[in-house]
Design a protein around this motif. Structure first.
Motif, PDB file in Angstrom:
ATOM      1  N   LYS A 278     -30.679   2.130  32.092  1.00  0.00           N
ATOM      2  CA  LYS A 278     -32.007   1.497  32.120  1.00  0.00           C
ATOM      3  C   LYS A 278     -32.084   0.454  33.247  1.00  0.00           C
TER       4      LYS A 278
ATOM      5  N   LYS B  18     -26.494  -6.418  21.899  1.00  0.00           N
ATOM      6  CA  LYS B  18     -27.820  -6.722  22.446  1.00  0.00           C
ATOM      7  C   LYS B  18     -27.943  -6.211  23.880  1.00  0.00           C
ATOM      8  N   TYR B  19     -26.921  -6.446  24.705  1.00  0.00           N
ATOM      9  CA  TYR B  19     -26.952  -5.989  26.099  1.00  0.00           C
ATOM     10  C   TYR B  19     -26.899  -4.465  26.180  1.00  0.00           C
TER      11      TYR B  19
ATOM     12  N   LEU C  89     -35.293 -10.455  28.066  1.00  0.00           N
ATOM     13  CA  LEU C  89     -33.901 -10.434  28.519  1.00  0.00           C
ATOM     14  C   LEU C  89     -33.740  -9.466  29.687  1.00  0.00           C
ATOM     15  N   PHE C  90     -34.401  -8.322  29.585  1.00  0.00           N
ATOM     16  CA  PHE C  90     -34.328  -7.317  30.652  1.00  0.00           C
ATOM     17  C   PHE C  90     -34.836  -7.905  31.972  1.00  0.00           C
TER      18      PHE C  90
ATOM     19  N   THR D 200     -30.321  -3.137  25.240  1.00  0.00           N
ATOM     20  CA  THR D 200     -31.368  -3.537  26.195  1.00  0.00           C
ATOM     21  C   THR D 200     -31.260  -2.795  27.523  1.00  0.00           C
TER      22      THR D 200
ATOM     23  N   LYS E 284     -36.585 -11.969  23.658  1.00  0.00           N
ATOM     24  CA  LYS E 284     -36.845 -10.601  23.202  1.00  0.00           C
ATOM     25  C   LYS E 284     -36.236  -9.632  24.209  1.00  0.00           C
ATOM     26  N   GLN E 285     -36.109  -8.368  23.825  1.00  0.00           N
ATOM     27  CA  GLN E 285     -35.450  -7.390  24.698  1.00  0.00           C
ATOM     28  C   GLN E 285     -36.119  -7.297  26.070  1.00  0.00           C
ATOM     29  N   ASN E 286     -37.434  -7.241  26.096  1.00  0.00           N
ATOM     30  CA  ASN E 286     -38.125  -7.119  27.387  1.00  0.00           C
ATOM     31  C   ASN E 286     -37.957  -8.380  28.237  1.00  0.00           C
TER      32      ASN E 286
END
Length: 207
Positions: free
Chosen positions: A146, A128-129, A100-101, A132, A96-98
């Motif tokens: 971010k 996606k990157y 991956l972050f 994110t 999920k995005q969080n």
């Protein structure tokens, strides 16, 4: 007829010769016994040496057998771990995005970057990157605001829209160095460390 001085000397010589001969025979017998005893002791020593040698050979064979068994065990563990790691890496595609972050943030922090680097990904992962790690729109070099905010003031990392041939993950480029965080590189690095650890186990546990 009375013995002359000459006869007496001859007789005395004969008597002395008998004594010397008898003494010599005693010494010869003693020497023979000593040689026999020496030969026996030498034979015992040789038998002990042979026994020790045989014991050493047995011990060496046992150690070698244990080492070979340990090698096979480690080989099996390596195969299983490689499969496990490969499965885990494959799951990175579904983060999920969080998640991956956090994953990328951890890796970049460990890299101790200058802050001016450019990040490349494959064509499939670009959107996606971008979503994110940046609030910006797509472009040649997009500021990853971010990610930079999470890293600290000195960071001005950017994402390139030029796709790189990666199986997943990302690739960091600077003027002086490159850092490969593709999935295959992550697996190779992990397995290299694992192999070093397994070799330590192999040579420390086998005794």
């Amino acid at each position: 007829m009375a013995k002359t001085i000459y006869d007496k000397i001859i007789d005395k010589g004969k008597e002395d010769a008998k004594v010397i001969l008898a003494d010599g025979l005693k010494k010869l017998e003693q020497l023979k016994l000593e040689k026999i005893e020496e030969a026996k002791n030498k034979q015992k020593d040789e038998l002990k040496k042979q026994e020790t040698l045989n014991q050493s050979k047995k011990q060496a064979a046992l150690i070698n057998a244990r080492r070979e068994a340990k090698k096979e065990e480690i080989k099996l563990k390596q195969a299983l771990l490689k499969e496990t790691v490969s499965d885990a890496v494959a799951k990175l595609d579904n983060l999920k995005q969080n998640e991956l972050f956090d994953f990328v943030l951890k890796l970049v922090k460990e890299d101790n970057l200058s802050g001016k680097e450019v990040i490349y990904v494959n064509k499939k992962d670009y959107s996606k990157y971008l979503a994110t790690f940046s609030s910006k729109k797509e472009g040649d070099l997009v500021e990853l605001d971010k990610l930079n905010n999470a890293l600290g003031k000195k960071y001005e990392l950017k994402l390139s829209n030029k796709a790189m041939n990666l199986d997943g993950g990302f690739y960091i480029v600077s003027e002086k160095y490159d850092i490969n965080h593709s999935y295959s590189a992550l697996v190779d690095n992990f397995l290299a460390k694992l192999e070093a650890d397994l070799n330590k186990i192999l040579f420390s546990e086998v005794k």
